[in-house]
Design an enzyme around this catalytic site. Structure first.
Site, PDB file in Angstrom:
ATOM      1  CB  ALA A  10      -0.916  -0.008   1.220  1.00 54.14           C
ATOM      2  NE  ARG A  16      -1.357   4.985 -12.510  1.00 51.80           N
ATOM      3  CZ  ARG A  16      -1.107   3.694 -12.759  1.00 51.80           C
ATOM      4  NH1 ARG A  16      -1.504   3.152 -13.892  1.00 51.80           N
ATOM      5  NH2 ARG A  16      -0.460   2.948 -11.880  1.00 51.80           N
ATOM      6  CB  THR A  78       5.318  -4.632  -6.831  1.00 52.89           C
ATOM      7  OG1 THR A  78       5.838  -5.033  -8.105  1.00 52.89           O
ATOM      8  CG2 THR A  78       4.144  -3.699  -7.077  1.00 52.89           C
ATOM      9  CG  ASP A 102      -3.679  -0.957  -6.479  1.00 49.79           C
ATOM     10  OD1 ASP A 102      -3.407  -2.163  -6.309  1.00 49.79           O
ATOM     11  OD2 ASP A 102      -3.169  -0.259  -7.381  1.00 49.79           O
ATOM     12  CB  ALA A 406     -51.415  21.593  16.788  1.00 50.81           C
TER      13      ALA A 406
HETATM   14  C1  UD1 Z   1       0.751  -4.066 -10.901  1.00 54.48           C
HETATM   15  C2  UD1 Z   1       1.509  -5.244 -11.516  1.00 54.48           C
HETATM   16  C3  UD1 Z   1       0.809  -5.667 -12.806  1.00 54.48           C
HETATM   17  C4  UD1 Z   1      -0.619  -6.043 -12.484  1.00 54.48           C
HETATM   18  C5  UD1 Z   1      -1.353  -4.893 -11.773  1.00 54.48           C
HETATM   19  C6  UD1 Z   1      -2.686  -5.377 -11.255  1.00 54.48           C
HETATM   20  C7  UD1 Z   1       3.888  -5.084 -10.954  1.00 54.48           C
HETATM   21  C8  UD1 Z   1       5.207  -4.658 -11.389  1.00 54.48           C
HETATM   22  N1  UD1 Z   1       2.882  -4.846 -11.787  1.00 54.48           N
HETATM   23  O1  UD1 Z   1       0.826  -2.979 -11.801  1.00 54.48           O
HETATM   24  O2  UD1 Z   1       1.482  -6.787 -13.385  1.00 54.48           O
HETATM   25  O3  UD1 Z   1      -1.310  -6.376 -13.684  1.00 54.48           O
HETATM   26  O4  UD1 Z   1      -0.595  -4.446 -10.640  1.00 54.48           O
HETATM   27  O5  UD1 Z   1      -3.428  -4.355 -10.666  1.00 54.48           O
HETATM   28  O6  UD1 Z   1       3.764  -5.639  -9.865  1.00 54.48           O
HETATM   29  N2  UD1 Z   1       3.378  -0.458  -4.377  1.00 54.48           N
HETATM   30  C9  UD1 Z   1       4.171  -0.273  -3.267  1.00 54.48           C
HETATM   31  N3  UD1 Z   1       5.431   0.195  -3.443  1.00 54.48           N
HETATM   32  C10 UD1 Z   1       5.962   0.461  -4.665  1.00 54.48           C
HETATM   33  C11 UD1 Z   1       5.132   0.265  -5.802  1.00 54.48           C
HETATM   34  C12 UD1 Z   1       3.837  -0.197  -5.611  1.00 54.48           C
HETATM   35  O7  UD1 Z   1       3.744  -0.511  -2.136  1.00 54.48           O
HETATM   36  O8  UD1 Z   1       7.122   0.865  -4.739  1.00 54.48           O
HETATM   37  C13 UD1 Z   1       2.007  -0.966  -4.165  1.00 54.48           C
HETATM   38  C14 UD1 Z   1       0.931   0.038  -4.593  1.00 54.48           C
HETATM   39  O9  UD1 Z   1       0.509   0.796  -3.472  1.00 54.48           O
HETATM   40  C15 UD1 Z   1      -0.197  -0.873  -5.087  1.00 54.48           C
HETATM   41  C16 UD1 Z   1       0.534  -2.103  -5.578  1.00 54.48           C
HETATM   42  O10 UD1 Z   1       1.824  -2.088  -4.997  1.00 54.48           O
HETATM   43  O11 UD1 Z   1      -1.047  -1.256  -4.021  1.00 54.48           O
HETATM   44  C17 UD1 Z   1       0.637  -2.133  -7.111  1.00 54.48           C
HETATM   45  O12 UD1 Z   1       1.375  -1.029  -7.562  1.00 54.48           O
HETATM   46  P1  UD1 Z   1       0.943  -0.210  -8.843  1.00 54.48           P
HETATM   47  O13 UD1 Z   1       1.955   0.834  -9.060  1.00 54.48           O
HETATM   48  O14 UD1 Z   1      -0.470   0.185  -8.754  1.00 54.48           O
HETATM   49  O15 UD1 Z   1       1.147  -1.339  -9.968  1.00 54.48           O
HETATM   50  P2  UD1 Z   1       0.438  -1.466 -11.368  1.00 54.48           P
HETATM   51  O16 UD1 Z   1       1.086  -0.556 -12.337  1.00 54.48           O
HETATM   52  O17 UD1 Z   1      -1.028  -1.343 -11.216  1.00 54.48           O
HETATM   53 CA    CA Z   2      -2.350  -0.818  -9.499  1.00 55.20          CA
END
Ligand code: UD1
Ligand code: CA
Length: 448
Positions: A10, A16, A78, A102, A406
């Site tokens: 998270a 966005r 991630t 998310d 009333a």
């Molecule tokens: C990610 C996946 C993608 C998948 C999609 C589904 C990766 C690289 N990509 O893309 O394959 O189809 O989700 O919804 O995993 N987060 C952190 N720290 C960070 C980056 C992200 O905690 O440094 C958390 C975000 O808060 C979020 C989740 O990881 O809850 C996903 O990150 P986000 O940047 O939304 O990834 P997507 O581009 O949606």
């Molecule tokens: Ca996402």
């Protein structure tokens, strides 16, 4: 089953969303996204959970408490985020579930199926939850051998045209082998379009080590990821559909389900009937055999069996509507307790009030509970009759069986069984109206 640990990511900025609020605190059906994830997770027997947040996300830490949080100092992707939970989770002899804050609608049953697949005999190092969205853009694509075996995950940014054509996508949810998790995380690099450490690369890493990776599929409406307000609305719609279906399964009649909005925690009894355009905010408990008519808005309220609410009623926090009580059109209640069979059928405000059993509150009654500084209470006994258009200026008590005439403005306590009238005395002037009309008509005629 062996141990299960869970890491909820998270820490992302959620750019966005264009919001001052961290993304995972945006609400769906009245509950934060991260709250949904943790609630669904609660049905599994999870030994340890850590929520990964960014520095300064105190509001998220507060929301997820008592679950511990781990701070990811910089948002480098991630895989890097999972790495931030290493100290909190430690070594797990079993499965580590990774969930995204998310992607809030993943059900407990789906999480369980992922863990079961992870613990199957062929012991995949990673099991990825796949989905087939109508619009695949933005999602990582799952490259398989045509069977259950996963070869790699390719992010949208890094995919070539052929890979982009793949319909099977990464939901983000994974079940990983705790024994090799940290070792695999360490092996992930950041040579890609965004220069981030992608958790998705864990598939290729596992295969390089001679382990297999597998896919389990679930419907998109569970796995929708939320990056924008438009996607938030899509997820809300899916969630509402699920909540309505569950309510109807449990014996609730909805005349027009698509216009009824529920909260994740709404509890509805059997043989509850809900008219069109009814909204339930958080904290509502409805007993059996209640009717909630069209265009009512209900939050923070408990409604007992047999009560009839609306149409056009508004029940706010702290409303407790007793058995067989009636709340009619344009009636607002807040912090108000109505006894069995009490009625407030039209145009009334009951705030900080207690209304006894079988009492009748006439149209236009207002409990004046606020003097600009303090809120004070109105207590109305059983079998009281409040005449229309009365103002009850709190703090005030109306004794059992009393009648209020009333149009009264009641500022002092009324004894039981008394009749109180508190308004200007009526003055009658016989013939006055007829004389007035004659005089006016004469004046008009004289002026031509
Ligand atoms: C990610 C996946 C993608 C998948 C999609 C589904 C990766 C690289 N990509 O893309 O394959 O189809 O989700 O919804 O995993 N987060 C952190 N720290 C960070 C980056 C992200 O905690 O440094 C958390 C975000 O808060 C979020 C989740 O990881 O809850 C996903 O990150 P986000 O940047 O939304 O990834 P997507 O581009 O949606
Ligand atoms: Ca996402």
């Amino acid at each position: 089953m062996r141990d299960i640990a869970a890491i909820v990511l998270a820490a992302g900025k959620g750019t966005r969303m264009k919001s001052a609020l961290p993304k995972v605190l945006h609400r769906i059906a009245g509950r934060s996204m991260v709250g949904h994830v943790l609630d669904n997770l609660a049905a599994l027997n999870v030994a340890k959970t850590a929520v990964v947040i960014a520095p300064g996300m105190d509001a998220v830490a507060k929301e997820v408490a008592p679950h511990p949080t781990a701070i990811q100092q910089e948002q480098l992707g991630t895989a890097h985020a999972v790495g931030a939970a290493r100290a909190a989770i430690g070594k797990v002899d079993g499965t580590v579930l990774v969930l995204f804050g998310d992607s809030p609608l993943v059900t407990a049953a789906t999480m369980r199926s992922l863990v079961t697949r992870r613990e199957a005999e062929d012991r995949p190092a990673a099991v990825v939850l796949g989905m087939r969205p109508i619009d695949t853009s933005g999602y990582g694509r799952l490259v398989t051998d045509g069977e259950d075996n996963l070869i790699a995950i390719v992010e949208d940014h890094d995919a070539d045209a052929k890979q982009r054509a793949i319909g099977l996508c990464n939901s983000g949810v994974m079940a990983l082998d705790g024994a090799v998790l940290w070792d695999m995380i360490d092996a992930i690099g950041n040579e890609n379009a965004k220069g981030e450490y992608y958790l998705t690369d864990i598939v290729a890493v596992a295969r390089k080590r001679g382990r297999i990776a597998a896919v389990v599929e679930a419907p998109f409406d569970e796995l929708v990821g939320i990056n924008s307000r438009a996607e938030l609305a899509v997820a809300e719609a899916y969630c509402q559909q699920r909540l309505r279906a569950r309510a109807m399964d449990n014996g609730v009649t909805m005349v027009d389900p698509s216009s009824v909005f529920l909260s994740a925690d709404t509890r509805l009894g059997r043989d509850v009937t809900i008219g069109p355009n009814v909204v339930f905010g958080p904290g509502v408990i409805v007993a059996d055999n209640v009717e909630i008519r069209a265009f009512s808005h209900v939050e923070g309220a408990a409604i007992e069996s047999g009560a009839v609410i609306g149409p056009f009623a508004r029940l706010r926090a702290g409303s407790r509507i007793g058995r067989d009580a009636h709340i009619g059109n344009f009636v607002e209640t807040k912090n108000a307790v109505l006894g069995e069979g009490a009625k407030a059928n039209h145009l009334t405000y009951l705030g900080d009030a207690e209304v006894g059993a079988k009492s009748n509150i006439g149209a236009g009654t207002i409990t004046c509970n606020y003097d600009g500084f303090l809120k004070t209470k109105t207590t109305i006994g059983d079998n009281v009759f409040i005449g229309s258009n009365s103002a009850l200026v709190a703090p005030v008590t109306i004794g059992e069986g009393a009648i209020i005439a009333a149009g009264s403005v009641i500022t002092r306590d009324v004894p039981a069984d008394a009749m109180s009238v508190a308004r200007g005395a009526q003055v009658d002037k016989p013939g006055w109206a007829a004389k007035f009309r004659a005089a006016r008509a004469a004046l008009k005629k004289s002026r031509g």
